[in-house]
Design an enzyme around this catalytic site. Sequence first.
Site, PDB file in Angstrom:
ATOM      1  N   ARG A 185      36.505  55.703  11.663  1.00  0.00           N
ATOM      2  CA  ARG A 185      37.572  55.198  11.126  1.00  0.00           C
ATOM      3  C   ARG A 185      38.738  55.828  11.542  1.00  0.00           C
ATOM      4  O   ARG A 185      38.937  57.112  11.433  1.00  0.00           O
ATOM      5  CB  ARG A 185      37.449  55.260   9.519  1.00  0.00           C
ATOM      6  N   HIS A 236      39.181  45.338  10.720  1.00  0.00           N
ATOM      7  CA  HIS A 236      38.206  46.080   9.925  1.00  0.00           C
ATOM      8  C   HIS A 236      36.977  45.054  10.083  1.00  0.00           C
ATOM      9  O   HIS A 236      36.730  44.434   8.891  1.00  0.00           O
ATOM     10  CB  HIS A 236      38.802  45.992   8.392  1.00  0.00           C
ATOM     11  N   GLN A 257      34.253  45.147   6.737  1.00  0.00           N
ATOM     12  CA  GLN A 257      34.651  44.421   5.764  1.00  0.00           C
ATOM     13  C   GLN A 257      34.477  42.828   5.856  1.00  0.00           C
ATOM     14  O   GLN A 257      34.081  42.098   5.098  1.00  0.00           O
ATOM     15  CB  GLN A 257      36.293  44.624   5.678  1.00  0.00           C
ATOM     16  N   ASP A 293      45.180  42.144  -0.025  1.00  0.00           N
ATOM     17  CA  ASP A 293      45.143  43.326   0.219  1.00  0.00           C
ATOM     18  C   ASP A 293      46.148  44.086   0.172  1.00  0.00           C
ATOM     19  O   ASP A 293      47.299  43.437  -0.250  1.00  0.00           O
ATOM     20  CB  ASP A 293      44.569  43.608   1.652  1.00  0.00           C
ATOM     21  N   CYS A 322      39.437  43.562  -0.317  1.00  0.00           N
ATOM     22  CA  CYS A 322      38.531  44.598   0.125  1.00  0.00           C
ATOM     23  C   CYS A 322      38.485  45.826  -0.692  1.00  0.00           C
ATOM     24  O   CYS A 322      37.585  46.542  -0.536  1.00  0.00           O
ATOM     25  CB  CYS A 322      39.004  44.703   1.434  1.00  0.00           C
ATOM     26  N   ARG A 329      29.198  45.506   1.822  1.00  0.00           N
ATOM     27  CA  ARG A 329      29.438  46.368   2.768  1.00  0.00           C
ATOM     28  C   ARG A 329      28.056  46.908   3.100  1.00  0.00           C
ATOM     29  O   ARG A 329      27.787  47.113   4.341  1.00  0.00           O
ATOM     30  CB  ARG A 329      30.527  47.324   2.284  1.00  0.00           C
TER      31      ARG A 329
HETATM   32  N1   CP Z   1      37.268  48.497   1.817  1.00  0.00           N
HETATM   33  C1   CP Z   1      37.204  49.532   2.262  1.00  0.00           C
HETATM   34  O1   CP Z   1      36.832  49.719   3.504  1.00  0.00           O
HETATM   35  O2   CP Z   1      37.240  50.600   1.432  1.00  0.00           O
HETATM   36  P1   CP Z   1      37.362  52.153   1.735  1.00  0.00           P
HETATM   37  O3   CP Z   1      38.817  52.497   2.266  1.00  0.00           O
HETATM   38  O4   CP Z   1      37.188  53.027   0.414  1.00  0.00           O
HETATM   39  O5   CP Z   1      36.325  52.408   2.791  1.00  0.00           O
HETATM   40  N1  NVA Z   2      44.627  47.493   5.096  1.00  0.00           N
HETATM   41  C1  NVA Z   2      43.990  48.460   4.332  1.00  0.00           C
HETATM   42  C2  NVA Z   2      42.496  48.234   3.885  1.00  0.00           C
HETATM   43  C3  NVA Z   2      41.856  49.244   3.424  1.00  0.00           C
HETATM   44  C4  NVA Z   2      40.139  49.286   3.368  1.00  0.00           C
HETATM   45  C5  NVA Z   2      44.559  49.815   5.195  1.00  0.00           C
HETATM   46  O1  NVA Z   2      44.354  49.743   6.262  1.00  0.00           O
HETATM   47  O2  NVA Z   2      44.567  50.833   4.499  1.00  0.00           O
END
Ligand code: CP
Ligand code: NVA
Length: 306
Positions: free
Chosen positions: A102, A129, A132, A224, A264, A292
């Site tokens: 990430r 993502h 997701q 989101d 999400c 997920r």
């Molecule tokens: N939706 C998602 O990726 O959640 P987290 O940021 O908690 O991993």
């Molecule tokens: N768009 C959000 C998604 C989190 C899962 C972010 O990138 O923070």
Amino acid sequence: MKHFLCLADLSSDEIWHLLRTARDLKAERQAGRNDPLLAGKALGMIFEKPSLRTRVSFEMAMVQLGGHAVYLSPNEIGLGRRESVADVARVLSRYVDAIEARVYAHRAVEQLAQYATVPVINGLSDFVHPCQALGDILTVWEHRGSVKGQRIAFVGDGNNVANSLLFIGGKLGIDVRVVTPKGYEPHPAVVRLAQEAARQSGAAIVLTHHPAEGVQGADIVYTDVWASMGQEAEAEERKAHFAAYQVNAALMAHAQPDALFMHCLPAHRGEEVTGEVADSPQSVIFDQAENRLHAQKAILAILMSD
Ligand code: CP
Ligand code: NVA
């Protein structure tokens, strides 16, 4: 499939293979336990940002498939600061059988894939993502019994989650309408790529600035957060720009009466969605979170099995 970085890189057949594998692994788990497909294997998990779902679902996916996961926190390796991305990729490849990452810059996950000798999985970047979106479409498939021809209205920021929905929608024949304030649309290159795929699949990809118009007749309303991780400094300014884009009961009334609400997570009730909608019977947010796990088991099994 060598890595899992962006759904735009996969064919619709590859995406369907992942979805069917996820469905089968979920059924197998619900009937008892998964076969230990990844016994003796390890996943390295790099996190430059916080996480609940991604971290826990990847770790449990490895446990349920008989393997191990090693969590590397944001401060641990200092990706690109303490050590170059290329060296992190080459060193980790000597210890683990796959890397999940990430990251802030999408370029970092691409560089990891370039230098790693093991598969690399994108667990969210500033661009996309994909894990997701895969879990989300598994959720749609379960609730609707089909995927092609579904109409998703994504309301809010044209961000990483919106981009991945555009890519998967374009590939699988799902109509995707992205409803944003002016200046927050998805990048034109993303829209172009999604539209190219949509020409093959028959999907309609539409951008609009009008919430009611965008949500009209939708089968799924998705939102989101307005400020993603890394955009905290813009949060207040964004609240003003996005105020008219809240998913509330009045907006949901423009969608199909049985429309699903998706998010999400994490959610900010009272901002991008009201508590009334997020916690309504139409909301499938916790099914998305669960899926997920199953979607990522499919990714891991396909990338890591011998
Ligand atoms: N939706 C998602 O990726 O959640 P987290 O940021 O908690 O991993
Ligand atoms: N768009 C959000 C998604 C989190 C899962 C972010 O990138 O923070």
